[in-house]
Each structure stands twice: as structure tokens, then as C-alpha cells.
Scaffold this active site. Structure first.
Site, PDB file in Angstrom:
ATOM      1  N   SER A   1       0.827  -1.209   0.000  1.00 30.10           N
ATOM      2  CA  SER A   1       0.000   0.000   0.000  1.00 30.10           C
ATOM      3  C   SER A   1       0.855   1.249   0.000  1.00 30.10           C
ATOM      4  O   SER A   1       0.342   2.339  -0.267  1.00 30.10           O
ATOM      5  CB  SER A   1      -0.851   0.038   1.274  1.00 30.10           C
ATOM      6  OG  SER A   1      -1.735  -1.038   1.299  1.00 30.10           O
TER       7      SER A   1
ATOM      8  N   HIS B   1      -0.567  -2.357  -7.407  1.00 28.76           N
ATOM      9  CA  HIS B   1      -1.320  -2.085  -6.183  1.00 28.76           C
ATOM     10  C   HIS B   1      -2.820  -2.153  -6.430  1.00 28.76           C
ATOM     11  O   HIS B   1      -3.415  -1.221  -6.960  1.00 28.76           O
ATOM     12  CB  HIS B   1      -0.905  -0.706  -5.650  1.00 28.76           C
ATOM     13  CG  HIS B   1      -1.608  -0.316  -4.401  1.00 28.76           C
ATOM     14  ND1 HIS B   1      -1.919   0.989  -4.102  1.00 28.76           N
ATOM     15  CD2 HIS B   1      -2.079  -1.053  -3.365  1.00 28.76           C
ATOM     16  CE1 HIS B   1      -2.550   1.047  -2.946  1.00 28.76           C
ATOM     17  NE2 HIS B   1      -2.638  -0.184  -2.476  1.00 28.76           N
TER      18      HIS B   1
ATOM     19  N   GLU C   1      -3.039   0.627  -9.141  1.00 34.55           N
ATOM     20  CA  GLU C   1      -1.938   1.595  -9.251  1.00 34.55           C
ATOM     21  C   GLU C   1      -0.687   0.840  -9.705  1.00 34.55           C
ATOM     22  O   GLU C   1      -0.390  -0.233  -9.155  1.00 34.55           O
ATOM     23  CB  GLU C   1      -1.638   2.232  -7.880  1.00 34.55           C
ATOM     24  CG  GLU C   1      -2.427   3.469  -7.563  1.00 34.55           C
ATOM     25  CD  GLU C   1      -1.987   4.106  -6.244  1.00 34.55           C
ATOM     26  OE1 GLU C   1      -1.804   3.387  -5.253  1.00 34.55           O
ATOM     27  OE2 GLU C   1      -1.828   5.341  -6.218  1.00 34.55           O
TER      28      GLU C   1
ATOM     29  N   ASN D   1      -3.322   6.134  -1.336  1.00 35.25           N
ATOM     30  CA  ASN D   1      -3.170   6.155   0.124  1.00 35.25           C
ATOM     31  C   ASN D   1      -2.500   7.419   0.640  1.00 35.25           C
ATOM     32  O   ASN D   1      -2.653   7.766   1.812  1.00 35.25           O
ATOM     33  CB  ASN D   1      -2.408   4.908   0.579  1.00 35.25           C
ATOM     34  CG  ASN D   1      -3.248   3.667   0.392  1.00 35.25           C
ATOM     35  OD1 ASN D   1      -4.472   3.740   0.475  1.00 35.25           O
ATOM     36  ND2 ASN D   1      -2.627   2.547   0.095  1.00 35.25           N
TER      37      ASN D   1
END
Ligand code: CAA
Ligand code: NDP
Length: 291
Positions: free
Chosen positions: A119, A140, A152, A190
Site C-alpha cells: 500500500s 497495487h 496503481e 493512500n
């Protein structure tokens, strides 16, 4: 490079979701985990989630059955040597990931691509701990993987164009959309989402609102499907704390300091849905605030 067989390391929420979408898209999937229970539960978890899609009519029963046949729980890392790509999706702790790469790499063919579902942890730093920085990148996925459209893609400093193109092709074949993020702590999603979740924990700690008011305000006030505290429980409070720690250490700005109350919940083992208790208590009929 043609990818046909993919290994997944970690059979938790994300590993099982990644295995689910890979198997449905025709890949042969080998999944491993240190927890025999997580590995044993994997086929049932994936079958249950695929049944939701069969009920919905987005997946046929035949496709589900064929996909489940392509899903192979694998007791040992060494068997992942036959994979064209391996995606690491174990706990968000750098030492855990590095230990996995160190034990995995001796079994991999030179051409195998190694990806991480981290993450937040810088890709270049993880890549440098493998024998293949050119064939290493961040892929991701978002939670829950079968439903979330985004993946991602994050290149490390050494990631080759060929490796990146192979990952882009895989994302396309999964029917998902890639967003390319530069290799800075927590990438795009994130970097923006977790400070919001952290801020919700601060609001709770300071008494700005209680659990339900904070989540209701954000769900109805900003049209998000889950409130920030409910979402934190869904992600896992340990993962949320790890991401905030990576942001704080990596960017050095006090605005990323993890909320002490978030840390308290993690220290209590109240890790969210996966532990049946986080900001909410999931042990009854409906979730209720755990304090
Ligand atoms: C932390 C990181 O590194 C990155 C991240 O992931 S950040 C977190 C990103 N994720 C989010 O923000 C999730 C926000 N929440 C949501 O989108 C929604 O609440 C949710 C999709 C999770 C659940 O949606 P919901 O409508 O409240 O509940 P639910 O009905 O259970 O699920 C919605 C649909 O998705 C399907 N679904 C949900 N979870 C599923 C799963 N694991 N597998 C397969 N299908 C699933 C359901 O079958 C359902 O389909 P229908 O509506 O057609 O029946
Ligand atoms: N949760 C989320 O919303 C998202 C998480 N991610 C990332 O995905 C990764 C996994 O997260 P998530 O699935 O939530 O975590 P979970 O805690 O649900 O699952 C992690 C799994 O990895 C297993 N594991 C731990 N150490 C090893 C090891 N050495 N070898 C193999 N398996 C191991 C754990 O077993 P055990 O329980 O026995 O330790 C557990 O089954 C993390 O990097 C996270 O940041 C990415 C997107 C979204």
C-alpha cells in the site's frame, strides 16, 4: 513477455482477491501463505465471492467452476518457481516483505517478474532487496479486488519498460484500469485517503464526533459508500497504521503522524473486520461501535 501462470504470496484479504480476479481472467494461480488456515480457507473464500458475482449475473457458473480449477493453494514458496509473475500480498511490514523476497528469489526463473501489492512502501527500496530490480514493480490493487476498478502501477528506479508493459497488459486483461504513480511513500490513493482516515481517528479521539456521527457525516456529506472509520476497519487498522507510519517516516511531516487512538486499537488487537473488532464490533447481528 506472455504471462500465463501467476504466483500470489499471502492469502489474506488482498491475496485472495487478487487470486480471484486472476483465476477468473484465465491465469493459472498458485497461492501460498505462512498460515495453513488462511491457505485452507482460500478456495472457500474465493468461491463465496465468485458466487456473489454468479448471483449478480456478471459471472457464469461455468466460468466460476473453470476459474476455481485454475486456483492452486501451494504449501511452499519454492513451487512458485514455475510462475511467469509473482505478486506479493503479505502483511504491510517491510521486514516481512523483504524476508519473503529473500526466500523466494532463489526459486524464481531469471525472467520471472516480481511485483508487490504494498500500500505504501517505496518500490525502489524493496526492489533493491531482490536480485531483479529491473523486473520488479508495484502492482497495487484496491479492496475489494473483484469490485474495485483501479490498479496503481508504480515503477522503481530500475524497473524496465518491458516489465512495466507486461504489468500494464495484465491489468488490461483483468478488465481493470491502471493509474501510474511515482515511487513516493503511499503513492497516490493512500497518500490522499489515509490522512483522511487518520484525521477521522483524531476527530474521534478529540471528541469532535462519535464513531457513528463521523461515519454518517462523511457518508451522507460527501457521498462515500463507507465512512472513514468503517473503511479503516475494512482495510485493517494494522495496515492503516503501517501506511501512516510509512508516510510519516518517508515524508517527515508531522501532519502524517499516526493518531495515538489508531495505535491503541492496533495494540489492543482490534484490527477491524478481519479481527471481528475495530472501531466497530462485528461479533453481533449488525456492527456497533466497539467503544
Ligand atoms: C488500503 C489500500 O492500500 C488501498 C485500498 O484498497 S483503499 C480502499 C478502497 N476501497 C474502498 O474505498 C471501498 C469503499 N466501499 C465500497 O466501495 C463498497 O462499500 C463495497 C463495494 C465495499 C461494498 O458495497 P456495498 O454496496 O456496500 O455492499 P455489497 O452489496 O456487499 O457489495 C456491493 C457489490 O459488490 C459485490 N462485492 C462486494 N464485495 C465483494 C467481493 N469481495 N467479491 C466479489 N464481489 C463483491 C457484491 O456482490 C455487491 O454486488 P451487488 O451490489 O450487485 O449485489
Ligand atoms: N487491506 C487493504 O484494504 C489493502 C491492503 N493492501 C496491501 O496488501 C497487502 C496485504 O494486505 P491484507 O491482505 O489486507 O493483509 P492481511 O493481514 O489480510 O493478510 C496478510 C496475509 O499475509 C500472510 N503472511 C504474513 N507473513 C507472510 C509470509 N512471510 N509469507 C506468506 N504469507 C504471509 C498473513 O498470514 P498471518 O495472518 O498468519 O500473518 C495473512 O494471511 C499489504 O501489503 C497491504 O498494505 C493493498 C490494498 C488494499
Amino acid at each position: 513477455m506472455e504471462i500465463r501462470r501467476v504466483g500470489v504470496v499471502g492469502a489474506g484479504q488482498m491475496g485472495s482477491g487478487i487470486a480471484h480476479v486472476l483465476a477468473l481472467s484465465g491465469y493459472e494461480v498458485l497461492v501460498t501463505d505462512t498460515s495453513p488456515e488462511a491457505l485452507a480457507a482460500l478456495p472457500r473464500t474465493v468461491a463465496r465471492n465468485m458466487d456473489r458475482q454468479v448471483t449478480k449475473g456478471t459471472v457464469s457458473g461455468a466460468d466460476r467452476d473453470a476459474a476455481l480449477k485454475r486456483l492452486r493453494p501451494t504449501p511452499s514458496l519454492s513451487l512458485l518457481g514455475q510462475c511467469d509473475m509473482v505478486i506479493e500480498a503479505a502483511t504491510e511490514r517491510e521486514a516481512v516483505k523483504i524476508a519473503i523476497f529473500e526466500s523466494l528469489v532463489p526459486h524464481l526463473a531469471p525472467r520471472t517478474i516480481l511485483a508487490t501489492n504494498t500500500s505504501s512502501i517505496p518500490i525502489t527500496r524493496l526492489a533493491a532487496r531482490t536480485d531483479r530490480p529491473e523486473r520488479f514493480l508495484g502492482v497495487h490493487f484496491m479492496n475489494p479486488v473483484p469490485v474495485m476498478q483501479l490498479v496503481e502501477l508504480i515503477r522503481g528506479l530500475a524497473t524496465s519498460d518491458e516489465t512495466f508493459a507486461a504489468a500494464e497488459e495484465l491489468v488490461k486483461r483483468l478488465g481493470k484500469t491502471a493509474a501510474v504513480a511515482r515511487d513516493y511513500p503511499a503513492f497516490i490513493v493512500n497518500r490522499i485517503l489515509l490522512p483522511m482516515i487518520n484525521e477521522a481517528a483524531f476527530a474521534l479521539m478529540e471528541g469532535v464526533g462519535d464513531v457513528v456521527s463521523i461515519d454518517t457525516a462523511m457518508k451522507l456529506g460527501t457521498n462515500q459508500p463507507m465512512g472513514p472509520l468503517e473503511l479503516a476497519d475494512f482495510i485493517g487498522l494494522d495496515t492503516c497504521l503501517s501506511i501512516m507510519t510509512v508516510l510519516h517516516d518517508g515524508l517527515g511531516d508531522s501532519k502524517y503522524r499516526p493518531c495515538p487512538l489508531l495505535r491503541t486499537y492496533v495494540e489492543a488487537g482490534w484490527l477491524g473486520r478481519k479481527a471481528k473488532r475495530g472501531f466497530y464490533d462485528y461479533r453481533g447481528e449488525t456492527p456497533v461501535p466497539s467503544r
